[in-house]
Motif scaffolding. Structure first.
Motif, mmCIF file in Angstrom:
data_model
loop_
_atom_site.group_PDB
_atom_site.id
_atom_site.type_symbol
_atom_site.label_atom_id
_atom_site.label_comp_id
_atom_site.label_asym_id
_atom_site.label_seq_id
_atom_site.Cartn_x
_atom_site.Cartn_y
_atom_site.Cartn_z
ATOM 1 N N GLN A 46 -2.171 10.832 -0.465
ATOM 2 C CA GLN A 46 -2.996 10.161 0.472
ATOM 3 C C GLN A 46 -2.736 10.410 1.942
ATOM 4 O OE1 GLN A 46 -2.625 5.965 -0.707
ATOM 5 N NE2 GLN A 46 -4.226 6.285 -2.169
ATOM 6 N N TYR A 47 -1.522 11.068 2.150
ATOM 7 C CA TYR A 47 -1.187 11.195 3.529
ATOM 8 C C TYR A 47 -0.285 12.535 3.815
ATOM 9 C CZ TYR A 47 -1.900 6.139 4.395
ATOM 10 O OH TYR A 47 -2.561 5.064 4.430
ATOM 11 N N MET A 74 2.778 10.726 7.324
ATOM 12 C CA MET A 74 2.828 11.381 8.754
ATOM 13 C C MET A 74 1.291 11.523 9.088
ATOM 14 S SD MET A 74 5.960 11.755 9.468
ATOM 15 C CE MET A 74 5.798 12.850 10.894
ATOM 16 N N SER A 75 0.850 11.239 10.315
ATOM 17 C CA SER A 75 -0.397 11.547 11.045
ATOM 18 C C SER A 75 -0.314 13.134 11.275
ATOM 19 C CB SER A 75 -0.404 10.736 12.392
ATOM 20 O OG SER A 75 0.205 11.384 13.370
ATOM 21 N N GLU A 76 -1.627 13.549 11.872
ATOM 22 C CA GLU A 76 -1.874 14.634 12.100
ATOM 23 C C GLU A 76 -1.003 15.102 13.368
ATOM 24 O OE1 GLU A 76 -3.418 17.660 10.527
ATOM 25 O OE2 GLU A 76 -3.390 16.344 8.959
ATOM 26 N N GLN A 77 -0.875 14.386 14.201
ATOM 27 C CA GLN A 77 0.079 14.559 15.385
ATOM 28 C C GLN A 77 1.468 14.332 15.018
ATOM 29 O OE1 GLN A 77 -0.957 11.174 17.884
ATOM 30 N NE2 GLN A 77 -3.068 12.111 18.404
ATOM 31 N N ASN A 78 1.947 14.297 13.807
ATOM 32 C CA ASN A 78 3.195 14.494 13.484
ATOM 33 C C ASN A 78 4.030 13.232 13.719
ATOM 34 O OD1 ASN A 78 4.816 16.185 11.627
ATOM 35 N ND2 ASN A 78 5.698 17.411 13.454
ATOM 36 N N TYR A 79 3.516 12.057 13.775
ATOM 37 C CA TYR A 79 4.286 10.998 13.872
ATOM 38 C C TYR A 79 4.177 10.212 12.567
ATOM 39 C CZ TYR A 79 4.943 11.758 18.857
ATOM 40 O OH TYR A 79 5.234 12.489 20.112
ATOM 41 N N PRO A 80 4.943 9.199 12.424
ATOM 42 C CA PRO A 80 4.951 8.242 11.116
ATOM 43 C C PRO A 80 3.528 7.438 11.103
ATOM 44 C CG PRO A 80 6.953 8.211 12.017
ATOM 45 C CD PRO A 80 6.070 8.920 12.993
ATOM 46 N N VAL A 81 2.919 7.478 10.286
ATOM 47 C CA VAL A 81 1.766 6.486 10.301
ATOM 48 C C VAL A 81 1.744 5.096 10.163
ATOM 49 C CG1 VAL A 81 -0.462 5.797 9.029
ATOM 50 C CG2 VAL A 81 0.372 8.135 9.101
ATOM 51 N N PHE A 82 3.054 4.721 9.454
ATOM 52 C CA PHE A 82 3.729 3.143 9.512
ATOM 53 C C PHE A 82 5.001 2.814 10.148
ATOM 54 C CE2 PHE A 82 0.864 4.264 5.924
ATOM 55 C CZ PHE A 82 -0.341 3.199 6.414
ATOM 56 N N GLN A 89 0.860 -1.005 0.112
ATOM 57 C CA GLN A 89 0.031 -0.087 -0.048
ATOM 58 C C GLN A 89 0.839 1.415 0.074
ATOM 59 O OE1 GLN A 89 -2.408 -0.394 3.460
ATOM 60 N NE2 GLN A 89 -0.600 0.063 4.929
ATOM 61 N N ILE A 90 2.157 1.376 0.468
ATOM 62 C CA ILE A 90 2.850 2.367 0.308
ATOM 63 C C ILE A 90 3.753 2.200 -0.702
ATOM 64 C CG2 ILE A 90 4.728 3.445 1.784
ATOM 65 C CD1 ILE A 90 3.489 2.423 4.299
ATOM 66 N N HIS A 91 4.242 3.388 -1.757
ATOM 67 C CA HIS A 91 4.940 3.306 -2.656
ATOM 68 C C HIS A 91 5.634 4.829 -2.549
ATOM 69 C CE1 HIS A 91 6.115 3.598 -6.621
ATOM 70 N NE2 HIS A 91 6.302 2.408 -6.750
ATOM 71 N N LEU A 92 6.849 4.734 -2.177
ATOM 72 C CA LEU A 92 7.587 5.954 -2.092
ATOM 73 C C LEU A 92 9.005 5.686 -2.490
ATOM 74 C CD1 LEU A 92 6.268 7.278 1.151
ATOM 75 C CD2 LEU A 92 5.676 8.265 -0.837
ATOM 76 N N GLU A 93 9.651 6.542 -3.307
ATOM 77 C CA GLU A 93 11.103 6.608 -3.720
ATOM 78 C C GLU A 93 11.580 7.900 -3.532
ATOM 79 O OE1 GLU A 93 11.251 5.188 -7.995
ATOM 80 O OE2 GLU A 93 10.149 3.480 -7.374
ATOM 81 N N GLU A 94 12.744 7.879 -2.780
ATOM 82 C CA GLU A 94 13.516 9.116 -2.250
ATOM 83 C C GLU A 94 14.688 9.354 -3.491
ATOM 84 O OE1 GLU A 94 12.575 7.474 1.558
ATOM 85 O OE2 GLU A 94 13.018 6.533 -0.243
#
Length: 117
Positions: free
Chosen positions: A29-30, A96-104, A1-6
């Motif tokens: 999405q986030y 990131m969440s609205e609390q500024n923490y990683p979601v996963f 579900q996560i697809h990110l490339e730096e």
């Protein structure tokens, strides 16, 4: 579900600049954040961009780094100016969440930034 490339890391002299990019469907999405992990140290949050473009910056990078997102919300950038040796690290992007923490508890390969004198 996560697809990110730096991408965008490299070797730069003190005072130089780099622009990192984080691309993927997940960006749209986030809320997104940039983290970094210096050699021998723990990963730390550098900057984040939330809904309505609310921004957060770690104190050590304020005035030097800028986080942004393109209009299609497929890419998040980290513009890094006035780089210091202390900025040397592997840089990662993450949802990131609205609390500024990683979601996963998920991390990609990251991109290496090395600042030399």
């Amino acid at each position: 579900q996560i697809h990110l490339e730096e991408s965008g890391g490299g070797l730069v002299q003190v005072g130089g600049s780099l622009r990192l990019a984080c691309a993927g469907r997940t960006v749209g999405q986030y809320n997104m954040g940039w983290f970094r992990q210096p050699p021998g140290k723990e990963r730390e949050l550098v900057a984040s961009i939330m809904w309505f473009d609310t921004l957060y910056y770690q104190d050590s990078v304020k005035g030097r780094f800028t986080i942004s997102r393109d209009n299609t919300k497929t890419t998040v950038y980290l513009q890094m100016n006035s780089l210091k040796p202390e900025d040397t690290a592997v840089y990662y992007c993450a949802p990131m969440s609205e609390q500024n923490y990683p979601v996963f508890d998920w991390w990609g390969q990251g991109t290496q930034v090395t600042v030399s004198s």
